[in-house]
Scaffold this motif. Structure first.
Motif, PDB file in Angstrom:
ATOM      1  N   GLN A 148       0.751  -1.073   0.049  1.00 13.32           N
ATOM      2  CA  GLN A 148      -0.232  -0.421   0.256  1.00 13.32           C
ATOM      3  C   GLN A 148       0.967   1.074   0.169  1.00 13.32           C
ATOM      4  O   GLN A 148       1.193   1.414   1.021  1.00 13.32           O
ATOM      5  CB  GLN A 148      -1.091   0.354   1.412  1.00 13.32           C
ATOM      6  CG  GLN A 148      -1.982   1.063   1.415  1.00 13.32           C
ATOM      7  CD  GLN A 148      -3.306   1.280   0.558  1.00 13.32           C
ATOM      8  OE1 GLN A 148      -3.676   0.089   0.123  1.00 13.32           O
ATOM      9  NE2 GLN A 148      -3.222   2.178  -0.324  1.00 13.32           N
ATOM     10  N   ILE A 149       1.039   1.862  -1.212  1.00 10.71           N
ATOM     11  CA  ILE A 149       1.285   3.408  -1.299  1.00 10.71           C
ATOM     12  C   ILE A 149       0.359   4.097  -0.603  1.00 10.71           C
ATOM     13  O   ILE A 149      -0.822   4.736  -1.187  1.00 10.71           O
ATOM     14  CB  ILE A 149       1.790   3.516  -2.817  1.00 10.71           C
ATOM     15  CG1 ILE A 149       2.130   2.109  -3.386  1.00 10.71           C
ATOM     16  CG2 ILE A 149       2.501   4.823  -3.319  1.00 10.71           C
ATOM     17  CD1 ILE A 149       3.865   1.840  -2.867  1.00 10.71           C
ATOM     18  N   GLY A 150       1.108   4.984   0.119  1.00 13.10           N
ATOM     19  CA  GLY A 150       0.490   5.996   0.493  1.00 13.10           C
ATOM     20  C   GLY A 150       0.794   7.797   0.124  1.00 13.10           C
ATOM     21  O   GLY A 150       2.171   7.609   0.987  1.00 13.10           O
ATOM     22  N   ILE A 151       0.305   8.652  -0.801  1.00 10.65           N
ATOM     23  CA  ILE A 151       1.106   9.407  -1.381  1.00 10.65           C
ATOM     24  C   ILE A 151       0.412  11.081  -0.864  1.00 10.65           C
ATOM     25  O   ILE A 151      -0.807  11.001  -0.748  1.00 10.65           O
ATOM     26  CB  ILE A 151       1.232   9.868  -2.504  1.00 10.65           C
ATOM     27  CG1 ILE A 151       1.311   8.085  -3.207  1.00 10.65           C
ATOM     28  CG2 ILE A 151       1.969  11.376  -2.936  1.00 10.65           C
ATOM     29  CD1 ILE A 151       1.450   8.227  -4.925  1.00 10.65           C
ATOM     30  N   LEU A 152       1.385  11.695   0.145  1.00  9.94           N
ATOM     31  CA  LEU A 152       0.613  13.076   1.011  1.00  9.94           C
ATOM     32  C   LEU A 152       1.246  14.245  -0.424  1.00  9.94           C
ATOM     33  O   LEU A 152       2.284  14.534  -0.613  1.00  9.94           O
ATOM     34  CB  LEU A 152       1.248  14.015   1.667  1.00  9.94           C
ATOM     35  CG  LEU A 152       1.377  12.251   2.711  1.00  9.94           C
ATOM     36  CD1 LEU A 152       2.428  12.631   4.263  1.00  9.94           C
ATOM     37  CD2 LEU A 152       0.119  12.421   3.862  1.00  9.94           C
ATOM     38  N   GLY A 153      -0.386  14.551  -0.797  1.00 10.39           N
ATOM     39  CA  GLY A 153       0.202  16.128  -1.843  1.00 10.39           C
ATOM     40  C   GLY A 153      -0.234  15.343  -3.374  1.00 10.39           C
ATOM     41  O   GLY A 153       0.829  14.243  -4.220  1.00 10.39           O
ATOM     42  N   LEU A 154      -1.473  15.980  -3.675  1.00 11.14           N
ATOM     43  CA  LEU A 154      -1.991  15.258  -5.320  1.00 11.14           C
ATOM     44  C   LEU A 154      -2.399  16.237  -6.400  1.00 11.14           C
ATOM     45  O   LEU A 154      -3.226  16.444  -6.908  1.00 11.14           O
ATOM     46  CB  LEU A 154      -3.686  14.352  -4.700  1.00 11.14           C
ATOM     47  CG  LEU A 154      -3.040  12.603  -3.948  1.00 11.14           C
ATOM     48  CD1 LEU A 154      -4.708  12.487  -3.895  1.00 11.14           C
ATOM     49  CD2 LEU A 154      -2.482  11.870  -4.634  1.00 11.14           C
ATOM     50  N   GLY A 155      -0.536  16.552  -6.473  1.00 10.60           N
ATOM     51  CA  GLY A 155      -0.837  17.304  -6.905  1.00 10.60           C
ATOM     52  C   GLY A 155      -0.452  16.892  -9.390  1.00 10.60           C
ATOM     53  O   GLY A 155      -0.189  15.544  -8.768  1.00 10.60           O
ATOM     54  N   TYR A 156       0.537  17.940  -9.518  1.00  9.37           N
ATOM     55  CA  TYR A 156       0.577  17.735 -10.670  1.00  9.37           C
ATOM     56  C   TYR A 156       1.984  15.951 -10.239  1.00  9.37           C
ATOM     57  O   TYR A 156       1.642  14.897 -11.079  1.00  9.37           O
ATOM     58  CB  TYR A 156       1.586  18.589 -11.515  1.00  9.37           C
ATOM     59  CG  TYR A 156       1.971  18.032 -13.192  1.00  9.37           C
ATOM     60  CD1 TYR A 156       1.334  18.386 -13.736  1.00  9.37           C
ATOM     61  CD2 TYR A 156       3.525  17.529 -13.071  1.00  9.37           C
ATOM     62  CE1 TYR A 156       0.823  17.602 -15.025  1.00  9.37           C
ATOM     63  CE2 TYR A 156       3.173  17.478 -14.061  1.00  9.37           C
ATOM     64  CZ  TYR A 156       2.277  17.861 -15.592  1.00  9.37           C
ATOM     65  OH  TYR A 156       2.768  17.586 -16.988  1.00  9.37           O
ATOM     66  N   LEU A 157       2.685  16.127  -9.234  1.00 14.57           N
ATOM     67  CA  LEU A 157       3.669  15.205  -9.442  1.00 14.57           C
ATOM     68  C   LEU A 157       3.006  13.891  -8.216  1.00 14.57           C
ATOM     69  O   LEU A 157       3.546  12.755  -8.824  1.00 14.57           O
ATOM     70  CB  LEU A 157       4.817  15.390  -8.711  1.00 14.57           C
ATOM     71  CG  LEU A 157       6.114  17.163  -8.976  1.00 14.57           C
ATOM     72  CD1 LEU A 157       7.061  17.245  -8.072  1.00 14.57           C
ATOM     73  CD2 LEU A 157       6.623  16.054 -10.861  1.00 14.57           C
ATOM     74  N   GLY A 158       2.355  14.177  -7.419  1.00 10.98           N
ATOM     75  CA  GLY A 158       1.914  13.165  -7.271  1.00 10.98           C
ATOM     76  C   GLY A 158       0.554  12.001  -7.846  1.00 10.98           C
ATOM     77  O   GLY A 158       0.959  10.890  -7.750  1.00 10.98           O
ATOM     78  N   GLN A 159       0.465  12.807  -8.687  1.00 15.75           N
ATOM     79  CA  GLN A 159      -1.112  12.362  -9.490  1.00 15.75           C
ATOM     80  C   GLN A 159       0.177  11.812 -10.291  1.00 15.75           C
ATOM     81  O   GLN A 159      -0.542  10.296 -11.003  1.00 15.75           O
ATOM     82  CB  GLN A 159      -1.835  12.910 -10.290  1.00 15.75           C
ATOM     83  CG  GLN A 159      -2.859  13.093  -9.319  1.00 15.75           C
ATOM     84  CD  GLN A 159      -3.966  14.064 -10.246  1.00 15.75           C
ATOM     85  OE1 GLN A 159      -4.235  13.897 -10.439  1.00 15.75           O
ATOM     86  NE2 GLN A 159      -4.169  15.361  -9.446  1.00 15.75           N
ATOM     87  N   ALA A 160       0.817  11.597 -11.128  1.00 10.73           N
ATOM     88  CA  ALA A 160       1.489  11.367 -12.017  1.00 10.73           C
ATOM     89  C   ALA A 160       1.851   9.749 -11.633  1.00 10.73           C
ATOM     90  O   ALA A 160       2.595   8.453 -11.998  1.00 10.73           O
ATOM     91  CB  ALA A 160       2.723  11.838 -12.695  1.00 10.73           C
ATOM     92  N   SER A 161       3.365   9.976 -10.594  1.00 12.70           N
ATOM     93  CA  SER A 161       3.704   9.150  -9.962  1.00 12.70           C
ATOM     94  C   SER A 161       2.703   7.870  -9.039  1.00 12.70           C
ATOM     95  O   SER A 161       2.650   6.059  -9.225  1.00 12.70           O
ATOM     96  CB  SER A 161       3.855   8.891  -8.256  1.00 12.70           C
ATOM     97  OG  SER A 161       5.140  10.638  -8.640  1.00 12.70           O
ATOM     98  N   ALA A 162       1.203   8.206  -8.425  1.00 10.56           N
ATOM     99  CA  ALA A 162       0.286   7.581  -8.087  1.00 10.56           C
ATOM    100  C   ALA A 162       0.037   6.404  -9.498  1.00 10.56           C
ATOM    101  O   ALA A 162      -0.294   4.941  -9.288  1.00 10.56           O
ATOM    102  CB  ALA A 162      -0.861   8.602  -7.835  1.00 10.56           C
ATOM    103  N   LYS A 163       0.067   7.668 -10.285  1.00 14.64           N
ATOM    104  CA  LYS A 163      -0.748   6.480 -11.966  1.00 14.64           C
ATOM    105  C   LYS A 163       0.597   5.660 -11.759  1.00 14.64           C
ATOM    106  O   LYS A 163       0.140   3.986 -12.385  1.00 14.64           O
ATOM    107  CB  LYS A 163      -0.333   7.221 -13.404  1.00 14.64           C
ATOM    108  CG  LYS A 163      -2.246   8.241 -12.967  1.00 14.64           C
ATOM    109  CD  LYS A 163      -2.523   8.652 -14.029  1.00 14.64           C
ATOM    110  CE  LYS A 163      -4.058   9.313 -13.925  1.00 14.64           C
ATOM    111  NZ  LYS A 163      -3.519  10.872 -14.102  1.00 14.64           N
ATOM    112  N   VAL A 164       1.856   5.649 -11.770  1.00 15.81           N
ATOM    113  CA  VAL A 164       2.518   4.510 -11.723  1.00 15.81           C
ATOM    114  C   VAL A 164       2.617   3.444 -11.251  1.00 15.81           C
ATOM    115  O   VAL A 164       2.985   2.444 -11.579  1.00 15.81           O
ATOM    116  CB  VAL A 164       4.205   5.214 -12.238  1.00 15.81           C
ATOM    117  CG1 VAL A 164       5.401   4.305 -11.905  1.00 15.81           C
ATOM    118  CG2 VAL A 164       4.406   6.031 -13.657  1.00 15.81           C
ATOM    119  N   PHE A 165       2.767   3.692  -9.781  1.00 12.49           N
ATOM    120  CA  PHE A 165       2.691   2.810  -8.756  1.00 12.49           C
ATOM    121  C   PHE A 165       1.310   2.247  -8.971  1.00 12.49           C
ATOM    122  O   PHE A 165       1.601   0.545  -9.019  1.00 12.49           O
ATOM    123  CB  PHE A 165       2.413   3.332  -7.653  1.00 12.49           C
ATOM    124  CG  PHE A 165       3.691   3.308  -7.180  1.00 12.49           C
ATOM    125  CD1 PHE A 165       4.336   2.914  -6.712  1.00 12.49           C
ATOM    126  CD2 PHE A 165       4.107   4.908  -6.482  1.00 12.49           C
ATOM    127  CE1 PHE A 165       5.806   3.240  -5.964  1.00 12.49           C
ATOM    128  CE2 PHE A 165       5.220   5.362  -6.403  1.00 12.49           C
ATOM    129  CZ  PHE A 165       5.602   4.643  -5.965  1.00 12.49           C
TER     130      PHE A 165
END
Ligand code: GLV
Length: 322
Positions: A148-165
């Motif tokens: 389970q990945i938890g990302i703090l901050g769902l801006g441009y970088l956060g969303q792009a990284s989330a999609k890769v995971f």
């Protein structure tokens, strides 16, 4: 004529000022901008400006306080990165001049690569095997099921990284100031929901901007809410993390490790406790760095919009500080 302007009684050729530390290679940005628009008048370095009235746009990173007050015809300021905290920490910014920042696809790709690499490095215990190929018995491994990945901050970088995971098969949740709705991602917002997300998180990624609200957010109380054995990655800003609290939770075994790219003081002092800690990996604030050729088109677009009084791209929300 896009080249000429009139200000305070004189006519001048308007200029774009690039004011960056030498290590950021301002010449590369100048070349990239001129390769798109050969007419552009560019000055590199505030010390080289001969006619301050001519400067109508400034690309800025880490400059002395108040230096932007020197340009009476300044129309907009662009950060040369995704973050604007060092720009906004200038207590003598010219009033009412809009500030923009970058939203760059190459930087989003770099960030996604870095985060995936770090998570996999830890998850597959590759550093342990590099030291000792028999770290686990031949033909076996110590595979950890938590993904389970938890990302703090769902801006441009956060969303792009989330999609890769997500593509890699990880479960992804994310937390942001304003609640978002993003396909495949469990979204959280607000203080109570932060704890909810953390209790489920195996890999915590901090991508929050440095603001009054995020300072010291990752303290003992917050980090101890993470799942036992969780791993912490800080690629946002150093001031979000309380250094001593991270060390305590690594040393008492609640956290399994951390990878840090940003620090309260940069470069990280040579005697800082983060250096040489066996559970900490450090990198020199380069998880994702501005690439001149990729950044140039949006900087030029904002320059053109600024001198013609049009709405700017990627405007900074001064109230919330990012
Ligand atoms: C890097 O830290 C950036 O803000 O772009």
């Amino acid at each position: 004529d896009p080249l000429w302007s009139r200000g305070l009684g004189d006519v001048y050729k308007r200029q774009l000022l690039i004011s960056l530390p030498d290590s950021f290679q301002p010449q590369l940005l100048s070349n990239a901008l001129k390769s798109i628009d050969t007419e552009l008048q560019i000055e590199i370095g505030a010390e080289n400006v001969k006619n301050p009235s001519a400067v109508e746009f400034a690309v800025d990173w880490k400059n002395p306080q108040g230096h932007l007050l020197n340009y009476p015809n300044l129309k907009a300021i662009s950060s040369y990165g995704h973050g604007v905290d060092n720009l906004l920490s200038d207590t003598k910014l010219p009033q009412g001049i809009p500030i923009v920042r970058l939203k760059d696809e190459i930087m989003a790709n770099m960030m996604s690569e870095y985060l995936l690499a770090v998570v996999l490095l830890h998850r597959r215990q590759l550093l342990e095997y590099a030291k000792n190929p028999e770290f686990s018995e031949w033909g076996t491994n110590r595979y950890h099921p938590g993904n389970q990945i938890g990302i703090l901050g769902l801006g441009y970088l956060g969303q792009a990284s989330a999609k890769v995971f997500l593509k890699m098969g990880f479960k992804v949740s994310g937390w942001s100031r304003r609640l978002k709705q993003i396909d495949g991602i469990s979204c959280f917002s607000g203080t109570k929901d932060l704890a909810k997300m953390l209790t489920q998180t195996d890999y915590l990624v901090n991508l929050l901007p440095n603001t009054a609200f995020t300072q010291d957010l990752l303290n003992y109380q917050c980090l101890s809410t993470l799942k036992r054995g969780a791993y912490v990655i800080n690629v946002g800003r150093g001031k979000t993390l309380v250094d001593e609290d991270l060390i305590t939770l690594l040393d008492n075994g609640h956290l399994s490790g951390a990878c840090l790219d940003v620090f309260r003081t940069e470069p990280l002092p040579s005697d800082h406790q983060f250096r040489n800690h066996e559970k900490i990996l450090i990198t020199p604030h380069n998880s994702s760095t501005t690439q001149a050729e990729s950044a140039a088109p949006q900087i030029l677009e904002n320059y053109k919009r600024a001198i013609s009084g049009k709405k700017l791209l990627h405007l900074v929300d001064m109230k919330h500080g990012y």
